[in-house]
Write a protein that holds these residues in place. Structure first.
Motif, mmCIF file in Angstrom:
data_model
loop_
_atom_site.group_PDB
_atom_site.id
_atom_site.type_symbol
_atom_site.label_atom_id
_atom_site.label_comp_id
_atom_site.label_asym_id
_atom_site.label_seq_id
_atom_site.Cartn_x
_atom_site.Cartn_y
_atom_site.Cartn_z
ATOM 1 N N VAL A 130 1.474 -2.256 3.731
ATOM 2 C CA VAL A 130 1.124 -3.675 3.662
ATOM 3 C C VAL A 130 -0.109 -3.833 2.782
ATOM 4 O O VAL A 130 -1.110 -3.132 2.967
ATOM 5 C CB VAL A 130 0.824 -4.231 5.074
ATOM 6 C CG1 VAL A 130 0.363 -5.680 4.993
ATOM 7 C CG2 VAL A 130 2.054 -4.139 5.958
ATOM 8 N N LEU A 131 -0.024 -4.737 1.841
ATOM 9 C CA LEU A 131 -1.180 -5.001 0.985
ATOM 10 C C LEU A 131 -2.191 -5.851 1.729
ATOM 11 O O LEU A 131 -1.805 -6.794 2.433
ATOM 12 C CB LEU A 131 -0.739 -5.752 -0.274
ATOM 13 C CG LEU A 131 -0.023 -4.945 -1.345
ATOM 14 C CD1 LEU A 131 0.464 -5.873 -2.452
ATOM 15 C CD2 LEU A 131 -0.942 -3.886 -1.922
ATOM 16 N N LYS A 132 -3.473 -5.549 1.541
ATOM 17 C CA LYS A 132 -4.510 -6.371 2.187
ATOM 18 C C LYS A 132 -4.528 -7.765 1.572
ATOM 19 O O LYS A 132 -5.165 -8.665 2.094
ATOM 20 C CB LYS A 132 -5.877 -5.704 2.034
ATOM 21 C CG LYS A 132 -6.049 -4.505 2.958
ATOM 22 C CD LYS A 132 -7.445 -3.929 2.871
ATOM 23 C CE LYS A 132 -7.602 -2.749 3.796
ATOM 24 N NZ LYS A 132 -8.902 -2.079 3.623
ATOM 25 N N GLU A 133 -3.845 -7.924 0.475
ATOM 26 C CA GLU A 133 -3.779 -9.240 -0.171
ATOM 27 C C GLU A 133 -2.806 -10.154 0.575
ATOM 28 O O GLU A 133 -2.724 -11.338 0.273
ATOM 29 C CB GLU A 133 -3.389 -9.058 -1.644
ATOM 30 C CG GLU A 133 -3.722 -10.221 -2.545
ATOM 31 C CD GLU A 133 -5.119 -10.802 -2.319
ATOM 32 O OE1 GLU A 133 -5.195 -11.947 -1.847
ATOM 33 O OE2 GLU A 133 -6.128 -10.124 -2.581
ATOM 34 N N THR A 134 -2.066 -9.609 1.542
ATOM 35 C CA THR A 134 -1.160 -10.465 2.324
ATOM 36 C C THR A 134 -1.900 -10.984 3.562
ATOM 37 O O THR A 134 -2.981 -10.499 3.898
ATOM 38 C CB THR A 134 0.096 -9.692 2.775
ATOM 39 O OG1 THR A 134 -0.329 -8.557 3.521
ATOM 40 C CG2 THR A 134 0.932 -9.242 1.611
ATOM 41 N N SER A 135 -1.286 -11.939 4.218
ATOM 42 C CA SER A 135 -1.987 -12.607 5.324
ATOM 43 C C SER A 135 -1.938 -11.784 6.617
ATOM 44 O O SER A 135 -1.114 -10.875 6.766
ATOM 45 C CB SER A 135 -1.357 -13.963 5.577
ATOM 46 O OG SER A 135 -0.061 -13.776 6.107
ATOM 47 N N PHE A 136 -2.791 -12.170 7.532
ATOM 48 C CA PHE A 136 -2.815 -11.527 8.848
ATOM 49 C C PHE A 136 -1.472 -11.741 9.562
ATOM 50 O O PHE A 136 -0.945 -10.826 10.194
ATOM 51 C CB PHE A 136 -3.973 -12.097 9.682
ATOM 52 C CG PHE A 136 -3.971 -11.592 11.090
ATOM 53 C CD1 PHE A 136 -4.464 -10.333 11.401
ATOM 54 C CD2 PHE A 136 -3.442 -12.363 12.114
ATOM 55 C CE1 PHE A 136 -4.435 -9.864 12.690
ATOM 56 C CE2 PHE A 136 -3.411 -11.896 13.413
ATOM 57 C CZ PHE A 136 -3.910 -10.637 13.706
ATOM 58 N N MET B 191 -4.656 -1.609 -1.091
ATOM 59 C CA MET B 191 -5.333 -2.665 -1.859
ATOM 60 C C MET B 191 -4.528 -3.067 -3.088
ATOM 61 O O MET B 191 -4.561 -4.205 -3.509
ATOM 62 C CB MET B 191 -6.714 -2.185 -2.318
ATOM 63 C CG MET B 191 -7.767 -2.174 -1.228
ATOM 64 S SD MET B 191 -8.182 -3.817 -0.629
ATOM 65 C CE MET B 191 -9.301 -4.378 -1.907
ATOM 66 N N LEU C 189 0.997 -9.291 8.507
ATOM 67 C CA LEU C 189 0.726 -7.967 9.082
ATOM 68 C C LEU C 189 1.291 -7.871 10.502
ATOM 69 O O LEU C 189 1.889 -6.857 10.880
ATOM 70 C CB LEU C 189 -0.795 -7.708 9.081
ATOM 71 C CG LEU C 189 -1.257 -6.421 9.754
ATOM 72 C CD1 LEU C 189 -0.709 -5.189 9.036
ATOM 73 C CD2 LEU C 189 -2.787 -6.341 9.791
ATOM 74 N N LEU D 225 -2.426 0.326 5.060
ATOM 75 C CA LEU D 225 -3.001 -0.889 4.476
ATOM 76 C C LEU D 225 -3.520 -0.532 3.091
ATOM 77 O O LEU D 225 -4.431 0.290 2.952
ATOM 78 C CB LEU D 225 -4.157 -1.406 5.340
ATOM 79 C CG LEU D 225 -3.823 -1.790 6.784
ATOM 80 C CD1 LEU D 225 -5.082 -2.213 7.530
ATOM 81 C CD2 LEU D 225 -2.799 -2.914 6.815
#
Lengths: 122, 222
Positions: free
Chosen positions: B105-111, B86, B114, B84
């Motif tokens: 996966v960028l934390k800027e993407t949605s759950f 940033m 993920l 994960l």
């Protein structure tokens, strides 16, 4: 003062998106709270706060050093508003209200955060 | 339990970690079998509980996500790691891939995104976002460029004497024997060999012979 059957209305202004989704989910799990909006930037937040009756704004600034400037503006325009500032790394949480000293939440767990919000609304 | 994807979540952001655990448990096909707030704890726990997929924050204290992934590839290779992150940085993504991560996966993407990545990685697919694909292509191009001969063919001119020396090397002669054959000092032969390798940017005599042979530079015996 809110009526007992009325839900606490929350606007989210949190980043990153994954954290925002998590906070939304947490709020939605509280029976007495509801998310009524999600904004991406301070301008949108100011507009939303004007247009929608809101009780609490949860903000996750990328840099949580001190009281974000938007708090002054929001509290000036909406003195009954409660603003919860959560640091993006999740280590600090502070609740700001008009004319009341800020409440620092030690070790901000989900439970501690929502209890603090409820107390401030009562 | 058998059909559920067993995952582990390591993130020092307690709120995000707690929230992800709670949201993952709402998924019908996912079960969280462990969580940790630091790299060190995550390493111990993951080695012990052996999840199928581990979500690891890139910036944890004491042991970052990349280091942790590298160790897990050695110690628990069956665990598929999703980092994960940033920021969308090519270097960071490349380091994750090189460390053995199956996804970034960028934390800027949605759950929801993920969750899709977890399912995809669990099926054995390496997750590759458009950003990751771009980074990969850039890196592959760089590697290909590094493997290309540094000296374009024809741009290096060897002297007649140097070609004689390479030819004699190709016949298996030592420096001393070459010196005797050409009526020069052994040190002079060594200088010629040094110059040849330097000009061609090669490592040893064998490579020099191969280079000359591929380009028909070896002198034919009269």
């Amino acid at each position: 003062m809110k009526r007992s059957n009325e839900k606490i209305k929350v606007i989210l202004a949190s980043r990153p998106k994954m954290l925002s989704d998590v906070i939304r989910n947490m709020v939605e799990h509280q029976q007495d709270m509801e998310v009524i909006g999600e904004v991406l930037d301070p301008i949108e937040l100011l507009i939303a706060a004007k247009e929608i009756p809101v009780d609490v704004v949860i903000i996750t600034p990328l840099k949580a050093d001190g009281k974000p400037r938007i708090c002054f503006k929001l509290l000036e325009e909406h003195p009954f508003l409660k603003i919860l500032i959560l640091s993006a790394e999740g280590k600090t949480a502070v609740l700001y209200q008009s004319n009341i000293p800020a409440i620092h939440i030690e070790k901000p767990s989900v439970q501690a955060i929502f209890q603090t919000i409820r107390k401030s609304i009562q | 339990m058998k059909d559920l994807i067993q995952i582990f979540i390591a993130d020092d952001n307690g709120l995000l970690r707690e929230g992800l655990v709670s949201m993952m448990e709402e998924q019908e096909d996912i079960v969280v079998i462990g969580q940790a707030p630091s790299g060190r704890e995550a390493l111990e726990d993951i080695k012990s509980v052996r999840p199928e997929v581990a979500l690891i924050d890139i910036g944890m204290p004491d042991k970052d996500g990349i280091e942790l992934t590298r160790i897990l590839r050695q110690d628990a290779p069956e665990v598929k790691v999703i980092i994960l992150g940033m920021i969308d940085l090519t270097d960071e993504i490349m380091q994750c891939i090189e460390a053995g991560a199956a996804g970034y996966v960028l934390k800027e993407t949605s759950f929801d995104h993920l969750v899709k990545v977890i399912r995809s990685v669990h099926r054995g697919e390496a997750f590759c976002s458009p950003q990751m694909a771009a980074s990969l292509f850039t890196r592959i191009a760089e590697l290909a460029n590094e493997r290309m001969p540094k000296i374009p063919p024809g741009s290096v001119k060897l002297t007649a004497r140097e070609l004689e020396v390479i030819t004699l090397i190709s016949e298996g002669l030592s420096n001393k024997q070459i010196a005797q054959r050409l009526f020069i000092e052994t040190q002079t032969v060594k200088n010629h060999v040094h110059n040849i390798l330097d000009k061609l940017q090669l490592q040893n005599r064998l490579e020099a012979v191969q280079y000359a042979r591929e380009r028909n530079l070896l002198k034919k015996e009269k």
